[in-house]
Motif scaffolding. Structure first.
Motif, PDB file in Angstrom:
ATOM      1  N   TYR A 199       0.829  -1.203   0.000  1.00 15.96           N
ATOM      2  CA  TYR A 199       0.000   0.000   0.000  1.00 15.96           C
ATOM      3  C   TYR A 199       0.865   1.256   0.000  1.00 15.96           C
ATOM      4  O   TYR A 199       0.615   2.210  -0.755  1.00 15.96           O
ATOM      5  CB  TYR A 199      -0.919   0.000   1.224  1.00 15.96           C
ATOM      6  N   ALA A 200       1.891   1.275   0.851  1.00 20.45           N
ATOM      7  CA  ALA A 200       2.740   2.463   0.995  1.00 20.45           C
ATOM      8  C   ALA A 200       3.488   2.775  -0.297  1.00 20.45           C
ATOM      9  O   ALA A 200       3.622   3.942  -0.687  1.00 20.45           O
ATOM     10  CB  ALA A 200       3.727   2.255   2.146  1.00 20.45           C
ATOM     11  N   ILE A 201       3.968   1.740  -0.977  1.00 23.25           N
ATOM     12  CA  ILE A 201       4.683   1.946  -2.243  1.00 23.25           C
ATOM     13  C   ILE A 201       3.719   2.425  -3.320  1.00 23.25           C
ATOM     14  O   ILE A 201       4.002   3.373  -4.061  1.00 23.25           O
ATOM     15  CB  ILE A 201       5.385   0.644  -2.676  1.00 23.25           C
ATOM     16  N   LYS A 202       2.556   1.792  -3.409  1.00 21.75           N
ATOM     17  CA  LYS A 202       1.574   2.140  -4.433  1.00 21.75           C
ATOM     18  C   LYS A 202       1.114   3.579  -4.293  1.00 21.75           C
ATOM     19  O   LYS A 202       0.880   4.276  -5.301  1.00 21.75           O
ATOM     20  CB  LYS A 202       0.369   1.197  -4.333  1.00 21.75           C
ATOM     21  N   ASN A 203       1.006   4.065  -3.055  1.00 21.17           N
ATOM     22  CA  ASN A 203       0.470   5.407  -2.820  1.00 21.17           C
ATOM     23  C   ASN A 203       1.558   6.458  -2.571  1.00 21.17           C
ATOM     24  O   ASN A 203       1.249   7.569  -2.163  1.00 21.17           O
ATOM     25  CB  ASN A 203      -0.507   5.380  -1.643  1.00 21.17           C
ATOM     26  N   GLY A 204       2.799   6.090  -2.814  1.00 19.54           N
ATOM     27  CA  GLY A 204       3.878   7.087  -2.751  1.00 19.54           C
ATOM     28  C   GLY A 204       4.310   7.486  -1.366  1.00 19.54           C
ATOM     29  O   GLY A 204       5.018   8.475  -1.200  1.00 19.54           O
ATOM     30  N   ILE A 205       3.906   6.726  -0.331  1.00 21.46           N
ATOM     31  CA  ILE A 205       4.336   7.056   1.029  1.00 21.46           C
ATOM     32  C   ILE A 205       5.804   6.692   1.201  1.00 21.46           C
ATOM     33  O   ILE A 205       6.568   7.391   1.865  1.00 21.46           O
ATOM     34  CB  ILE A 205       3.471   6.326   2.072  1.00 21.46           C
ATOM     35  N   VAL A 206       6.198   5.581   0.594  1.00 21.99           N
ATOM     36  CA  VAL A 206       7.619   5.213   0.558  1.00 21.99           C
ATOM     37  C   VAL A 206       7.964   4.907  -0.888  1.00 21.99           C
ATOM     38  O   VAL A 206       7.107   4.607  -1.708  1.00 21.99           O
ATOM     39  CB  VAL A 206       7.929   3.990   1.450  1.00 21.99           C
ATOM     40  N   ARG A 207       9.268   5.009  -1.195  1.00 19.46           N
ATOM     41  CA  ARG A 207       9.735   4.753  -2.558  1.00 19.46           C
ATOM     42  C   ARG A 207      10.819   3.690  -2.520  1.00 19.46           C
ATOM     43  O   ARG A 207      11.636   3.649  -1.596  1.00 19.46           O
ATOM     44  CB  ARG A 207      10.276   6.034  -3.191  1.00 19.46           C
ATOM     45  N   LEU A 208      10.832   2.838  -3.519  1.00 20.60           N
ATOM     46  CA  LEU A 208      11.849   1.806  -3.620  1.00 20.60           C
ATOM     47  C   LEU A 208      13.173   2.416  -4.020  1.00 20.60           C
ATOM     48  O   LEU A 208      13.207   3.368  -4.783  1.00 20.60           O
ATOM     49  CB  LEU A 208      11.432   0.750  -4.661  1.00 20.60           C
TER      50      LEU A 208
END
Length: 208
Positions: A199-208
């Motif tokens: 969820y966090a990656i999909k919504n831009g809260i964290v980035r790979l």
């Protein structure tokens, strides 16, 4: 009354071409070859619209735009870029700038963008409008759904910290960290850290 415009770009041929293409429609009151020069020029001329290339020497376009806004809040800012990546668009949205358009856009679209933002509206090129919309939705979701502490915990989870480490970083107990994490799970209707990270990656809260 003709719209007063400054154009800033570190590529001389593009700068001259854009100036030539727009000069019949608008009042081009100055050009700059880097961000610092653009800020100084804008402070001395009070343009209606400033067109800024994002990648420029001495000061990039977003930094220059923020300084211009501090000097004159009424100046409209239209960002230009040859490349469109998500992080650049996120930075533009966060900075609250008036518009973004690709350097590959037609002269007609650039003219439309200038007129639109000069009237007090936002303008995003047809090739990035949907990306901007998705970023705004994600940003609003983050702002409305989670507290600042919960956002910290989500980011620390993504970095692989355990409860004790997160508690130390946040100056709270591991039990309090666990409570916050459980609250996050309830808000999202999930029950695993993996789902949280997705969820966090999909919504831009964290980035790979």
């Amino acid at each position: 009354m003709s719209i007063k415009i400054i154009i800033a770009d570190d590529h001389p041929l593009f700068l001259i071409g854009l100036q030539t293409a727009l000069s019949e429609q608008f009042n081009i009151i100055g050009t700059a070859k880097n961000g610092k020069e653009a800020v100084e020029l804008a402070a001395n001329t009070s343009p209606d619209v400033v067109m800024l290339d994002i990648m420029m020497p001495e000061m990039n376009g977003i930094e220059a735009a923020i300084k211009m806004r501090q000097n004159n809040a009424s100046t409209k800012i239209l960002m230009l870029s040859a490349e469109t990546d998500e992080q650049t668009l996120i930075d533009i949205v966060k900075a609250g700038l008036d518009g973004f358009i690709s350097k590959n856009s037609s002269v007609e679209e650039i003219i439309n963008a200038i007129i639109t933002i000069n009237q007090g509206n936002r303008y995003y090129g047809t090739d990035v409008a949907q990306m901007i919309h998705n970023i705004r939705v994600a940003q609003n979701l983050k702002d409305d759904t989670f507290t600042d502490r919960e956002l910290d915990i989500i980011r620390y989870c993504a970095e692989g910290h355990n409860y004790r480490e997160m508690g130390t970083l946040l100056n709270i107990s591991p039990r309090t960290v666990e409570t916050h994490k459980n609250n996050i799970f309830k808000k999202l209707g999930i029950n695993s850290t993996l789902d949280l990270l997705r969820y966090a990656i999909k919504n831009g809260i964290v980035r790979l």
